[in-house]
Design a protein around this motif. Sequence first.
Motif, PDB file in Angstrom:
ATOM      1  N   PRO A  95       1.119  -1.643  -0.309  1.00 24.53           N
ATOM      2  CA  PRO A  95       0.656  -0.344   0.137  1.00 24.53           C
ATOM      3  C   PRO A  95       1.204   1.502   0.291  1.00 24.53           C
ATOM      4  CG  PRO A  95      -0.385  -1.180   1.577  1.00 24.53           C
ATOM      5  CD  PRO A  95       0.766  -2.389   1.268  1.00 24.53           C
ATOM      6  N   ARG A  96       2.143   1.500   0.591  1.00 22.90           N
ATOM      7  CA  ARG A  96       3.119   2.795   0.143  1.00 22.90           C
ATOM      8  C   ARG A  96       3.162   3.467  -1.094  1.00 22.90           C
ATOM      9  NH1 ARG A  96       7.677   0.096   4.951  1.00 22.90           N
ATOM     10  NH2 ARG A  96       7.041  -1.535   3.370  1.00 22.90           N
ATOM     11  N   TYR A  97       3.850   1.711  -1.287  1.00 25.36           N
ATOM     12  CA  TYR A  97       3.701   2.094  -3.045  1.00 25.36           C
ATOM     13  C   TYR A  97       2.687   3.121  -3.760  1.00 25.36           C
ATOM     14  CZ  TYR A  97       3.701   1.007  -7.753  1.00 25.36           C
ATOM     15  OH  TYR A  97       4.083   1.263  -9.340  1.00 25.36           O
ATOM     16  N   LEU A  98       1.487   1.897  -3.338  1.00 25.50           N
ATOM     17  CA  LEU A  98       0.559   2.798  -4.556  1.00 25.50           C
ATOM     18  C   LEU A  98      -0.094   4.217  -3.868  1.00 25.50           C
ATOM     19  CD1 LEU A  98      -2.698  -0.148  -3.993  1.00 25.50           C
ATOM     20  CD2 LEU A  98      -1.180   0.675  -5.720  1.00 25.50           C
ATOM     21  N   LEU A  99       0.072   4.537  -2.425  1.00 21.59           N
ATOM     22  CA  LEU A  99      -0.193   5.708  -2.189  1.00 21.59           C
ATOM     23  C   LEU A  99       0.961   6.453  -1.387  1.00 21.59           C
ATOM     24  CD1 LEU A  99      -2.321   4.562   1.473  1.00 21.59           C
ATOM     25  CD2 LEU A  99      -2.822   5.155  -0.606  1.00 21.59           C
ATOM     26  N   SER A 100       2.295   6.407  -2.672  1.00 20.21           N
ATOM     27  CA  SER A 100       3.263   6.935  -2.694  1.00 20.21           C
ATOM     28  C   SER A 100       3.744   7.671  -1.095  1.00 20.21           C
ATOM     29  CB  SER A 100       3.058   8.416  -3.885  1.00 20.21           C
ATOM     30  OG  SER A 100       2.930   7.717  -5.330  1.00 20.21           O
ATOM     31  N   LEU A 101       4.067   6.818  -0.821  1.00 22.02           N
ATOM     32  CA  LEU A 101       4.163   7.624   0.620  1.00 22.02           C
ATOM     33  C   LEU A 101       5.972   7.840   0.912  1.00 22.02           C
ATOM     34  CD1 LEU A 101       1.667   5.266   2.750  1.00 22.02           C
ATOM     35  CD2 LEU A 101       2.037   7.494   1.805  1.00 22.02           C
ATOM     36  N   GLY A 102       6.788   6.902  -0.591  1.00 26.83           N
ATOM     37  CA  GLY A 102       7.833   7.359  -0.169  1.00 26.83           C
ATOM     38  C   GLY A 102       9.382   6.363   0.112  1.00 26.83           C
ATOM     39  N   ALA A 103       8.740   5.610   0.251  1.00 25.73           N
ATOM     40  CA  ALA A 103       9.479   3.987   0.919  1.00 25.73           C
ATOM     41  C   ALA A 103      10.086   3.275  -1.049  1.00 25.73           C
ATOM     42  CB  ALA A 103       8.215   3.205   1.240  1.00 25.73           C
ATOM     43  N   TYR A 104       9.060   4.487  -1.983  1.00 21.37           N
ATOM     44  CA  TYR A 104       9.707   2.845  -2.859  1.00 21.37           C
ATOM     45  C   TYR A 104      10.712   4.374  -3.772  1.00 21.37           C
ATOM     46  CZ  TYR A 104       7.483  -0.466  -1.760  1.00 21.37           C
ATOM     47  OH  TYR A 104       7.097  -1.859  -1.799  1.00 21.37           O
ATOM     48  N   GLU A 105      11.432   5.260  -3.366  1.00 21.24           N
ATOM     49  CA  GLU A 105      12.071   6.014  -3.990  1.00 21.24           C
ATOM     50  C   GLU A 105      12.894   5.587  -4.943  1.00 21.24           C
ATOM     51  OE1 GLU A 105      14.229   8.848  -1.764  1.00 21.24           O
ATOM     52  OE2 GLU A 105      11.933   9.477  -0.356  1.00 21.24           O
ATOM     53  N   GLU A 106      13.458   6.198  -6.410  1.00 22.44           N
ATOM     54  CA  GLU A 106      14.533   5.414  -7.450  1.00 22.44           C
ATOM     55  C   GLU A 106      16.013   5.638  -6.818  1.00 22.44           C
ATOM     56  OE1 GLU A 106      14.059   3.500 -10.022  1.00 22.44           O
ATOM     57  OE2 GLU A 106      11.522   4.061 -10.089  1.00 22.44           O
ATOM     58  N   PHE A 107      16.684   4.970  -6.943  1.00 21.24           N
ATOM     59  CA  PHE A 107      18.175   4.953  -6.691  1.00 21.24           C
ATOM     60  C   PHE A 107      18.718   5.081  -7.749  1.00 21.24           C
ATOM     61  CE2 PHE A 107      17.750   0.676  -4.715  1.00 21.24           C
ATOM     62  CZ  PHE A 107      18.010   0.864  -3.863  1.00 21.24           C
ATOM     63  N   SER A 108      19.705   6.429  -7.012  1.00 20.25           N
ATOM     64  CA  SER A 108      20.639   7.107  -7.890  1.00 20.25           C
ATOM     65  C   SER A 108      21.998   6.932  -8.554  1.00 20.25           C
ATOM     66  CB  SER A 108      21.216   8.434  -6.944  1.00 20.25           C
ATOM     67  OG  SER A 108      22.153   7.786  -6.191  1.00 20.25           O
ATOM     68  N   ALA A 109      22.028   6.943  -8.917  1.00 21.80           N
ATOM     69  CA  ALA A 109      23.072   6.335 -10.540  1.00 21.80           C
ATOM     70  C   ALA A 109      24.249   6.437  -9.398  1.00 21.80           C
ATOM     71  CB  ALA A 109      23.533   7.501 -11.265  1.00 21.80           C
ATOM     72  N   LYS A 110      24.565   7.011  -8.480  1.00 23.62           N
ATOM     73  CA  LYS A 110      26.461   7.034  -7.900  1.00 23.62           C
ATOM     74  C   LYS A 110      25.350   5.939  -6.602  1.00 23.62           C
ATOM     75  CE  LYS A 110      28.688   9.561  -4.180  1.00 23.62           C
ATOM     76  NZ  LYS A 110      28.507  11.199  -3.141  1.00 23.62           N
ATOM     77  N   ASP A 111      24.194   5.259  -6.393  1.00 21.92           N
ATOM     78  CA  ASP A 111      23.438   4.545  -5.434  1.00 21.92           C
ATOM     79  C   ASP A 111      24.269   3.693  -5.765  1.00 21.92           C
ATOM     80  OD1 ASP A 111      23.203   5.916  -3.269  1.00 21.92           O
ATOM     81  OD2 ASP A 111      21.390   6.022  -3.818  1.00 21.92           O
ATOM     82  N   LYS A 112      23.446   3.485  -7.598  1.00 32.22           N
ATOM     83  CA  LYS A 112      23.813   2.242  -7.885  1.00 32.22           C
ATOM     84  C   LYS A 112      24.625   1.867  -8.561  1.00 32.22           C
ATOM     85  CE  LYS A 112      19.035   2.772 -10.334  1.00 32.22           C
ATOM     86  NZ  LYS A 112      18.238   2.696 -12.232  1.00 32.22           N
ATOM     87  N   LEU A 113      26.193   2.677  -8.365  1.00 32.22           N
ATOM     88  CA  LEU A 113      27.631   2.388  -9.000  1.00 32.22           C
ATOM     89  C   LEU A 113      27.868   1.414  -7.843  1.00 32.22           C
ATOM     90  CD1 LEU A 113      29.885   2.484 -10.301  1.00 32.22           C
ATOM     91  CD2 LEU A 113      30.288   4.770  -9.611  1.00 32.22           C
ATOM     92  N   LEU A 114      27.425   2.345  -6.070  1.00 31.00           N
ATOM     93  CA  LEU A 114      28.128   2.140  -4.736  1.00 31.00           C
ATOM     94  C   LEU A 114      28.039   0.099  -5.036  1.00 31.00           C
ATOM     95  CD1 LEU A 114      29.967   2.352  -2.178  1.00 31.00           C
ATOM     96  CD2 LEU A 114      27.037   3.046  -1.750  1.00 31.00           C
TER      97      LEU A 114
END
Length: 103
Positions: free
Chosen positions: A58-77
């Motif tokens: 439900p957090r995803y459906l309600l856009s409660l921020g738990a599903y933020e995208e990873f930044s390019a820097k985070d993906k590299l790490l």
Amino acid sequence: MKIGEKIRNAREDADLSQTEVAALIPMNQSNYSKIERDLQEPSLTQLRRICQILNLDPRYLLSLGAYEEFSAKDKLLLSEIKSLIARYAEDTSDTKEKTPERH
């Protein structure tokens, strides 16, 4: 992305029809269609059933921020961490193969 679009995408990914999901909620297909088109908001009970049926958080459906995208820097790490873990696992297995057994 709006809630109706998220629900529709999940339903289509699950290869279910609107009629099938509506019957499982239970509600009529016409009202379910309105939810997917963002013309009607689901009740709390309907939202809970939709999440259960489509295996959605439900957090995803309600856009409660738990599903933020990873930044390019985070993906590299994360990629670097995975490489280190893989290298460590290889080193550990090489060490075990080279160590003579004691009897």
